[in-house]
Design a protein around this motif. Sequence first.
Motif, PDB file in Angstrom:
ATOM      1  N   ILE A  84      10.303  34.971  -0.497  1.00  9.66           N
ATOM      2  CA  ILE A  84       8.962  34.570  -0.940  1.00  9.66           C
ATOM      3  C   ILE A  84       8.653  33.155  -0.498  1.00  9.66           C
ATOM      4  CG2 ILE A  84       7.593  34.010  -3.001  1.00  9.66           C
ATOM      5  CD1 ILE A  84       8.913  36.517  -4.299  1.00  9.66           C
ATOM      6  N   VAL A  92       4.823  39.461  -8.882  1.00 10.76           N
ATOM      7  CA  VAL A  92       5.531  38.710  -7.850  1.00 10.76           C
ATOM      8  C   VAL A  92       6.911  39.350  -7.759  1.00 10.76           C
ATOM      9  CG1 VAL A  92       6.349  36.870  -9.421  1.00 10.76           C
ATOM     10  CG2 VAL A  92       6.235  36.468  -6.943  1.00 10.76           C
ATOM     11  N   GLU A 104       7.359  32.966   3.029  1.00  8.36           N
ATOM     12  CA  GLU A 104       6.061  33.558   3.342  1.00  8.36           C
ATOM     13  C   GLU A 104       5.012  32.473   3.531  1.00  8.36           C
ATOM     14  OE1 GLU A 104       4.642  36.636   0.794  1.00  8.36           O
ATOM     15  OE2 GLU A 104       6.586  37.639   0.739  1.00  8.36           O
ATOM     16  N   ALA A 163       2.913  35.340  -2.651  1.00  5.78           N
ATOM     17  CA  ALA A 163       3.437  36.710  -2.718  1.00  5.78           C
ATOM     18  C   ALA A 163       2.885  37.503  -3.908  1.00  5.78           C
ATOM     19  CB  ALA A 163       4.961  36.732  -2.714  1.00  5.78           C
TER      20      ALA A 163
END
Length: 120
Positions: A116, A31, A119, A15
């Motif tokens: 995150i 981030v 992801e 991320a």
Amino acid sequence: MQYQWIDKYCLSKKAAEKDYQIEWEATRYFVGGKIFAMVGGDKYKKSIITLKCEPIFGQFLRDENKNIVPGYHMNKKHWNSVYLEDDVPDNLLKQMIDMSYKLVLNSLSKKVQEEISKEI
């Protein structure tokens, strides 16, 4: 600059995003919307990267290496700047980037951290 790998390494973090702050003449890595690394220059235009560190570890690094100084234009307790025109070992710089990323990631809300972590 002898550390051409920094951009790719910072962006390899989950991320991670970057932008360029014109006023600061610095590339910032984020981030979750928070900076974890910033590459730019000091007031003499010497290349630096500024990273967050655990305070005790940051102080240890500054005591052991003349090329690591309190964070330029940042909180001196939590941030360190590394001169990139000098010889700081790649493995140490990578360790510092990893620490900075983890500290900033862990400071985000649990909801953002979960997003995150999901992801790909």
